[in-house]
Design an enzyme around this catalytic site. Structure first.
Site, short mmCIF file in Angstrom:
data_model
loop_
_atom_site.label_atom_id
_atom_site.label_comp_id
_atom_site.label_asym_id
_atom_site.label_seq_id
_atom_site.Cartn_x
_atom_site.Cartn_y
_atom_site.Cartn_z
N LYS A 53 -10.39 10.51 8.95
CA LYS A 53 -9.14 10.11 8.32
C LYS A 53 -8.47 11.30 7.68
CE LYS A 53 -7.71 7.16 4.63
NZ LYS A 53 -8.17 6.51 3.47
N LYS A 93 -13.13 12.52 5.41
CA LYS A 93 -11.87 12.09 4.81
C LYS A 93 -11.28 13.27 4.06
CE LYS A 93 -9.76 8.91 1.58
NZ LYS A 93 -9.89 7.72 0.76
C1 PBG Z 1 -8.94 5.28 -1.16
C2 PBG Z 1 -8.17 5.19 0.12
C3 PBG Z 1 -6.98 5.85 0.44
C4 PBG Z 1 -6.63 5.45 1.73
C5 PBG Z 1 -7.59 4.54 2.15
N1 PBG Z 1 -8.54 4.41 1.16
C6 PBG Z 1 -6.11 6.71 -0.38
C7 PBG Z 1 -6.60 7.95 -0.97
O1 PBG Z 1 -7.69 8.43 -0.70
O2 PBG Z 1 -5.85 8.45 -1.78
C8 PBG Z 1 -5.41 5.92 2.46
C9 PBG Z 1 -4.98 5.10 3.63
C10 PBG Z 1 -3.63 5.41 4.12
O3 PBG Z 1 -2.97 6.38 3.73
O4 PBG Z 1 -3.17 4.64 4.99
N2 PBG Z 1 -9.42 4.03 -1.57
#
Ligand code: PBG
Length: 328
Positions: free
Chosen positions: A254, A200
């Site tokens: 992601k 991520k």
């Molecule tokens: C954190 C989380 C995020 C997303 C999913 N889980 C945001 C981040 O890390 O700031 C992003 C998902 C998206 O942008 O669709 N709990």
């Protein structure tokens, strides 16, 4: 010199009609591959539209039930819930409260869909903390990795008790999968799986999500825990392998678009199913361009989702899941 008319090697033979193209297509999206992310907010009495994600809302308990039923009717393979509590504090107390917003929503969802789709919960603290970071903080304001693991362990057990079949740790703390696996097993939740957000990245493409989930960091950013896009995909493979060694059942990359090389590397390197999350910024870009008439919306979405599968994802998380499951 061969005259054009004498060419015998002609790749275009496989493209000449729609029927041939359909026959030889190798990437076929199926509704079963799609997971729909949903936002549910405590203390609202009507769904609240998310301005930067046209078509996406923060759900009430009631509208969530309707949305999950529609997703399942369309054949969507899974649902992942994000909760927005009415009250936030430094330790994110709402996240593991048995009556916290996501636990309530999980129970509602399970009672609505039963086994017809896989019910998952995002497991993180940023929606629940008043400072907006994905963990608890030290006195000097850094995210405290190991103290956060204790919070994640407790959240995992609360989500499992509320009916989550998979939990999705998204905070990028070191050792989070091992801590969660141990907690789940310790509480007897051996059948609850872990979909690890393994690779991520610290991405600008999460911007619209932070509006939807009301979780922007109140100071600093997430770059000390999320991955640096400038690192090589070797690091992503390492993270995925670590998560699998710690007990991850599925691994996720992601964002998706922009990171398709990472999806491919991980798909080739591991033998568990690979998911990719087509994030809020990907959704917002396409919706904004389509609203302006600059892109053909459906074709663009189909092409984008197909590219994620072609890169090697078995599962695609997308805000378009219900709509596309209906079209497929
Ligand atoms: C954190 C989380 C995020 C997303 C999913 N889980 C945001 C981040 O890390 O700031 C992003 C998902 C998206 O942008 O669709 N709990």
């Amino acid at each position: 010199m061969t005259e054009p008319g004498a060419l015998s090697v002609r790749p275009r033979r496989l493209r000449q009609t729609a029927a041939v193209r359909r026959l030889v297509a190798q990437e076929r999206l199926s509704p079963a591959d799609l997971v729909l992310p949903l936002f549910v907010k405590e203390g609202i009495d009507a769904p609240v539209p998310v301005p930067s994600m046209p078509g996406v809302v923060q759900h009430t308990r009631e509208s969530l039930r309707k949305a999950v039923a529609e997703a399942v009717a369309a054949g969507v393979g899974g649902l992942i819930l994000f909760g927005i509590p009415a009250v936030k504090d430094a330790r994110g107390s709402g996240a593991d409260d048995p009556d916290g917003v996501v636990q309530v929503a999980l129970r509602d969802t399970v009672s609505e869909v039963g086994d017809a789709a896989v019910v998952m919960a995002d497991l993180c603290l940023d929606e629940y903390t008043d400072h907006g970071h994905c963990g608890v903080l030290t006195e000097t304001g850094e995210v405290d990795n190991d103290a956060t693991l204790r919070r994640y362990a407790s959240i995992a057990v609360a989500q499992a008790a509320a009916g989550a079949q998979f939990v999705g740790p998204s905070g990028m703390m070191d050792g989070q999968v091992a801590a969660i696996r141990a907690a789940l097993d310790g509480a007897g939740h051996h059948d609850v799986g872990i979909m690890a957000y393994s690779a991520k990245y610290a991405s600008a493409f999460y911007g619209p999500f932070r509006d939807a989930a009301e979780c922007s960091p109140q100071f600093g950013d997430r770059a000390s825990y999320q991955q640096d896009p400038a690192r090589s995909s070797d690091e992503a493979v390492r993270e995925a392998r670590l998560d699998i060694a710690e007990g991850a059942d599925l691994v996720m990359v992601k964002p998706a678009v922009g990171y398709l090389d990472v999806v491919r590397r991980i798909a080739d390197a591991v033998d568990v199913p690979v998911a990719a999350y087509s994030v809020s910024g990907e959704y917002a870009m396409v919706e904004a361009a389509a609203a302006n008439g600059w892109l053909d919306r459906e074709r663009t979405i189909l092409e984008l989702l197909t590219s994620i599968k072609r890169a090697g994802a078995d599962i695609v998380l997308t805000y378009w899941a219900t709509e596309f499951a209906r079209l497929l």
